[in-house]
Scaffold this motif. Structure first.
Motif, mmCIF file in Angstrom:
data_model
loop_
_atom_site.group_PDB
_atom_site.id
_atom_site.type_symbol
_atom_site.label_atom_id
_atom_site.label_comp_id
_atom_site.label_asym_id
_atom_site.label_seq_id
_atom_site.Cartn_x
_atom_site.Cartn_y
_atom_site.Cartn_z
ATOM 1 N N ALA A 1 9.186 -9.674 39.865
ATOM 2 C CA ALA A 1 9.722 -10.937 40.361
ATOM 3 C C ALA A 1 9.031 -12.079 39.632
ATOM 4 N N PRO A 2 9.780 -13.020 39.076
ATOM 5 C CA PRO A 2 9.177 -14.106 38.317
ATOM 6 C C PRO A 2 8.459 -15.123 39.177
ATOM 7 N N GLY A 3 8.647 -15.073 40.482
ATOM 8 C CA GLY A 3 7.994 -16.009 41.365
ATOM 9 C C GLY A 3 7.443 -15.329 42.593
ATOM 10 N N TYR A 4 6.944 -16.134 43.511
ATOM 11 C CA TYR A 4 6.333 -15.593 44.725
ATOM 12 C C TYR A 4 7.386 -14.976 45.634
ATOM 13 N N THR A 5 7.064 -13.803 46.149
ATOM 14 C CA THR A 5 7.900 -13.170 47.163
ATOM 15 C C THR A 5 6.987 -12.634 48.248
ATOM 16 N N TYR A 6 7.481 -12.540 49.466
ATOM 17 C CA TYR A 6 6.661 -12.029 50.555
ATOM 18 C C TYR A 6 7.023 -10.604 50.918
ATOM 19 N N CYS A 7 8.280 -10.284 50.822
ATOM 20 C CA CYS A 7 8.754 -8.946 51.145
ATOM 21 C C CYS A 7 9.595 -8.436 49.987
ATOM 22 N N MET A 8 9.321 -7.220 49.556
ATOM 23 C CA MET A 8 10.107 -6.618 48.493
ATOM 24 C C MET A 8 10.505 -5.208 48.892
ATOM 25 N N GLY A 9 11.533 -4.717 48.263
ATOM 26 C CA GLY A 9 11.963 -3.365 48.586
ATOM 27 C C GLY A 9 12.971 -2.831 47.601
ATOM 28 N N TRP A 10 13.341 -1.589 47.843
ATOM 29 C CA TRP A 10 14.349 -0.909 47.038
ATOM 30 C C TRP A 10 15.481 -0.440 47.936
ATOM 31 N N PHE A 11 16.681 -0.641 47.452
ATOM 32 C CA PHE A 11 17.883 -0.167 48.107
ATOM 33 C C PHE A 11 18.671 0.663 47.110
ATOM 34 N N ARG A 12 19.600 1.445 47.593
ATOM 35 C CA ARG A 12 20.421 2.239 46.685
ATOM 36 C C ARG A 12 21.847 2.322 47.208
ATOM 37 N N ARG B 1 25.496 0.419 50.701
ATOM 38 C CA ARG B 1 24.125 0.260 50.236
ATOM 39 C C ARG B 1 23.173 0.613 51.381
ATOM 40 N N GLU B 2 22.158 1.368 51.062
ATOM 41 C CA GLU B 2 21.201 1.774 52.082
ATOM 42 C C GLU B 2 19.777 1.454 51.642
ATOM 43 N N GLY B 3 18.944 1.213 52.629
ATOM 44 C CA GLY B 3 17.554 0.912 52.336
ATOM 45 C C GLY B 3 16.772 2.163 51.998
ATOM 46 N N VAL B 4 15.910 2.047 51.002
ATOM 47 C CA VAL B 4 15.049 3.156 50.599
ATOM 48 C C VAL B 4 13.636 2.923 51.122
ATOM 49 N N ALA B 5 13.105 1.756 50.826
ATOM 50 C CA ALA B 5 11.745 1.422 51.260
ATOM 51 C C ALA B 5 11.521 -0.061 51.083
ATOM 52 N N ILE B 6 10.745 -0.637 51.993
ATOM 53 C CA ILE B 6 10.394 -2.046 51.890
ATOM 54 C C ILE B 6 8.915 -2.209 52.203
ATOM 55 N N ILE B 7 8.350 -3.316 51.735
ATOM 56 C CA ILE B 7 6.935 -3.557 51.983
ATOM 57 C C ILE B 7 6.667 -5.055 51.935
ATOM 58 N N ALA B 8 5.831 -5.500 52.831
ATOM 59 C CA ALA B 8 5.425 -6.895 52.854
ATOM 60 C C ALA B 8 4.152 -7.073 52.025
ATOM 61 N N ARG B 9 4.001 -8.265 51.519
ATOM 62 C CA ARG B 9 2.766 -8.576 50.794
ATOM 63 C C ARG B 9 1.587 -8.294 51.727
ATOM 64 N N GLY C 1 1.093 -5.701 53.341
ATOM 65 C CA GLY C 1 1.481 -4.893 54.479
ATOM 66 C C GLY C 1 1.667 -3.440 54.115
ATOM 67 N N SER C 2 2.088 -2.672 55.106
ATOM 68 C CA SER C 2 2.352 -1.256 54.883
ATOM 69 C C SER C 2 3.841 -1.055 54.642
ATOM 70 N N ALA C 3 4.172 0.029 54.001
ATOM 71 C CA ALA C 3 5.560 0.289 53.620
ATOM 72 C C ALA C 3 6.333 0.973 54.737
ATOM 73 N N THR C 4 7.613 0.722 54.732
ATOM 74 C CA THR C 4 8.558 1.409 55.602
ATOM 75 C C THR C 4 9.515 2.188 54.722
ATOM 76 N N GLN D 1 2.564 -1.837 45.044
ATOM 77 C CA GLN D 1 2.788 -3.228 44.676
ATOM 78 C C GLN D 1 1.547 -3.838 44.057
ATOM 79 N N ASP D 2 1.786 -4.786 43.178
ATOM 80 C CA ASP D 2 0.715 -5.564 42.576
ATOM 81 C C ASP D 2 1.006 -7.020 42.921
ATOM 82 N N ASN D 3 0.322 -7.530 43.914
ATOM 83 C CA ASN D 3 0.611 -8.874 44.393
ATOM 84 C C ASN D 3 0.277 -9.945 43.361
ATOM 85 N N ALA D 4 -0.703 -9.699 42.537
ATOM 86 C CA ALA D 4 -1.065 -10.676 41.509
ATOM 87 C C ALA D 4 0.041 -10.812 40.468
ATOM 88 N N LYS D 5 0.737 -9.725 40.206
ATOM 89 C CA LYS D 5 1.800 -9.740 39.199
ATOM 90 C C LYS D 5 3.185 -9.829 39.820
#
Length: 121
Positions: free
Chosen positions: A24-35, A42-50, A52-55, A68-72
């Motif tokens: 992500a080129p900018g700040y994000t708080y929650c990221m995830g993968w869908f398929r 479309r269904e959720g695969v996994a998500i994670i908060a900055r 936080g723990s993954a679901t 995740q690499d929060n710095a990058k």
């Protein structure tokens, strides 16, 4: 506007592994993968908060792992023990607020272009 950039994906035989990466080129708080598989929603695969723990979706628990690499502002999805039913277009998604409590795509505002994962039997 945040444009997510995905990499990885490809074709592999059942039982194999692949790694997807999202930047992500900018700040994000929650990221995830869908398929999304052909003819399916479309269904959720996994998500994670900055910080936080993954679901994970039940279908991928124990096989897929987020890192995740929060710095990058990057999020990787390590996929092991792949099955033919994992075949789909995989999308990275992000938002700048808290993660939804379930793996729903609606709240996610920013999306990547998608990367294809094909698992043959």
């Amino acid at each position: 506007q945040v444009q997510l950039v995905e990499s990885g994906g490809g074709s592999v035989q059942a039982g194999g592994s692949l790694r997807l990466s999202c930047a992500a080129p900018g700040y994000t708080y929650c990221m995830g993968w869908f398929r999304q598989a052909p003819g399916k929603e479309r269904e959720g695969v996994a998500i994670i908060a900055r910080y936080g723990s993954a679901t994970y979706a039940d279908s991928v628990k124990g096989r897929f792992t987020l890192s995740q690499d929060n710095a990058k502002n990057t999020l990787d999805l390590q996929m092991n023990s792949l099955k033919p039913e994992d075949t789909a277009m995989y999308y990275c998604a992000a938002l700048r607020t808290i993660c939804p409590k379930t793996l729903v795509a609606g709240p996610f505002r920013f999306w990547g272009q998608g990367t294809q994962v094909t698992v043959s039997s």
